[in-house]
Design an enzyme around this catalytic site. Sequence first.
Site, PDB file in Angstrom:
ATOM      1  N   HIS A 163       6.426  -7.056  -3.897  1.00  0.00           N
ATOM      2  CA  HIS A 163       5.345  -7.255  -4.272  1.00  0.00           C
ATOM      3  C   HIS A 163       5.258  -6.763  -5.604  1.00  0.00           C
ATOM      4  CE1 HIS A 163       0.656  -7.139  -4.209  1.00  0.00           C
ATOM      5  NE2 HIS A 163       0.939  -6.094  -4.931  1.00  0.00           N
TER       6      HIS A 163
ATOM      7  N   MET B 262      -8.066  -5.676  -1.781  1.00  0.00           N
ATOM      8  CA  MET B 262      -7.572  -4.639  -2.140  1.00  0.00           C
ATOM      9  C   MET B 262      -8.070  -3.315  -1.645  1.00  0.00           C
ATOM     10  SD  MET B 262      -5.597  -5.109  -4.983  1.00  0.00           S
ATOM     11  CE  MET B 262      -5.360  -3.328  -5.404  1.00  0.00           C
TER      12      MET B 262
ATOM     13  N   MET C 150       0.092  -6.551 -14.866  1.00  0.00           N
ATOM     14  CA  MET C 150      -1.262  -5.954 -15.356  1.00  0.00           C
ATOM     15  C   MET C 150      -1.228  -6.277 -16.766  1.00  0.00           C
ATOM     16  SD  MET C 150      -1.508  -2.287 -13.589  1.00  0.00           S
ATOM     17  CE  MET C 150      -1.049  -2.120 -11.469  1.00  0.00           C
TER      18      MET C 150
ATOM     19  N   MET D  15      -3.067  -9.128 -11.965  1.00  0.00           N
ATOM     20  CA  MET D  15      -4.122  -8.346 -12.249  1.00  0.00           C
ATOM     21  C   MET D  15      -4.408  -8.604 -13.642  1.00  0.00           C
ATOM     22  SD  MET D  15      -3.596  -4.660  -9.788  1.00  0.00           S
ATOM     23  CE  MET D  15      -1.812  -5.436  -9.717  1.00  0.00           C
TER      24      MET D  15
ATOM     25  N   ASP E 167       3.291  -6.250  -9.450  1.00  0.00           N
ATOM     26  CA  ASP E 167       2.125  -6.102 -10.121  1.00  0.00           C
ATOM     27  C   ASP E 167       2.019  -6.361 -11.265  1.00  0.00           C
ATOM     28  OD1 ASP E 167       0.666  -5.028  -7.726  1.00  0.00           O
ATOM     29  OD2 ASP E 167       1.989  -3.604  -7.599  1.00  0.00           O
TER      30      ASP E 167
ATOM     31  N   SER F 131       5.551  -2.694  -2.970  1.00  0.00           N
ATOM     32  CA  SER F 131       5.151  -2.662  -4.651  1.00  0.00           C
ATOM     33  C   SER F 131       6.397  -1.829  -5.276  1.00  0.00           C
ATOM     34  CB  SER F 131       3.822  -2.310  -4.639  1.00  0.00           C
ATOM     35  OG  SER F 131       3.789  -2.035  -6.172  1.00  0.00           O
TER      36      SER F 131
ATOM     37  N   HIS G  11       1.466 -10.316  -7.850  1.00  0.00           N
ATOM     38  CA  HIS G  11      -0.105  -9.978  -7.929  1.00  0.00           C
ATOM     39  C   HIS G  11      -0.655  -9.593  -9.284  1.00  0.00           C
ATOM     40  CE1 HIS G  11      -3.231  -6.578  -6.537  1.00  0.00           C
ATOM     41  NE2 HIS G  11      -3.834  -7.664  -7.225  1.00  0.00           N
TER      42      HIS G  11
ATOM     43  N   ASP H 158      -3.677  -3.996   0.119  1.00  0.00           N
ATOM     44  CA  ASP H 158      -2.713  -3.407  -0.960  1.00  0.00           C
ATOM     45  C   ASP H 158      -3.528  -1.931  -1.391  1.00  0.00           C
ATOM     46  OD1 ASP H 158      -1.372  -2.711  -3.102  1.00  0.00           O
ATOM     47  OD2 ASP H 158      -1.880  -4.764  -4.303  1.00  0.00           O
TER      48      ASP H 158
HETATM   49  C1  DX5 Z   1      -2.465  -1.401  -7.438  1.00  0.00           C
HETATM   50  C2  DX5 Z   1      -1.384  -2.306  -7.116  1.00  0.00           C
HETATM   51  C3  DX5 Z   1      -0.761  -1.923  -5.812  1.00  0.00           C
HETATM   52  C4  DX5 Z   1      -0.181  -0.630  -5.968  1.00  0.00           C
HETATM   53  C5  DX5 Z   1       0.083   0.227  -4.581  1.00  0.00           C
HETATM   54  O1  DX5 Z   1      -3.467  -1.907  -8.245  1.00  0.00           O
HETATM   55  O2  DX5 Z   1      -2.099  -3.559  -6.751  1.00  0.00           O
HETATM   56  O3  DX5 Z   1       0.274  -2.991  -5.374  1.00  0.00           O
HETATM   57  O4  DX5 Z   1       1.266  -0.548  -6.257  1.00  0.00           O
HETATM   58  O5  DX5 Z   1       0.423   1.228  -4.693  1.00  0.00           O
HETATM   59  P1  DX5 Z   1       0.177   2.523  -3.664  1.00  0.00           P
HETATM   60  O6  DX5 Z   1       0.761   2.085  -2.185  1.00  0.00           O
HETATM   61  O7  DX5 Z   1       0.813   3.478  -3.845  1.00  0.00           O
HETATM   62  O8  DX5 Z   1      -1.346   2.501  -3.342  1.00  0.00           O
HETATM   63 ZN    ZN Z   2      -0.754  -4.943  -5.955  1.00  0.00          ZN
END
Ligand code: DX5
Ligand code: ZN
Length: 219
Positions: A31, A135, A35, A66, A33, A8, A64, A173
Amino acid sequence: MGIAITPSILNADLADLAGELARIPSADAVHLDIMDNHFVPNMTFGLPVVESLRQHTELPMDIHLMITEADRWAPAYAEIGCESVTFHVEASQAPIRLARELRSLGAKASMALKPATSIEPYADLLSEIDMILIMTVEPGFGGQRFLDVCLPKIRRTRELAKAAGLEIAIQVDGGVSAETIERAALAGADTFVAGSAVFRADDPDAVVRKLRAMVTPTI
Ligand code: DX5
Ligand code: ZN
């Protein structure tokens, strides 16, 4: 089902995403993210950034989402050619319709569960998806501690898939690192997102290779 390491970039240098992707050539996918500051208390980037990034990398894109409006936005990521699109089951109004739409657009359909969401109500949906994301932190931020309380859910998901004769990928994740990856794999995960463990290292690609070696069966 093969092992995949999907770093990520949440904790990478967001002002130099193309440069950061060039530092992880051994990754199986990147990956991303997305948001929206509603589904989670944080905001990152969206479709235009992902679309631009595609011109700068050969890595498959693992999205991903969110975001609360998953049904509205998810198909657009498949339309621009992202290989896998994950929506949260807590956000989707019509997860079966959405999964079918993603597959019909040529993407892998994937469904994510927050730590307190059980897999059992969704057991019958496993045949509709290619991957399930479990998660192992509360979504929203990188750098959090891996929640061991989620391990039994990984195990139960693998059992449910096996019982149904399905070879779906199980992605974990949150808090995945050299300290935690083995127990996630032992529980049944085969696809691993690692953010800070990879990008806070001096040699991110070495971490990708190390994590993969830790969970690759030797026989
Ligand atoms: C958190 C994200 C993850 C995040 C993971 O909500 O979905 O993908 O980037 O980061 P680490 O590996 O640092 O927990
Ligand atoms: Zn993620």
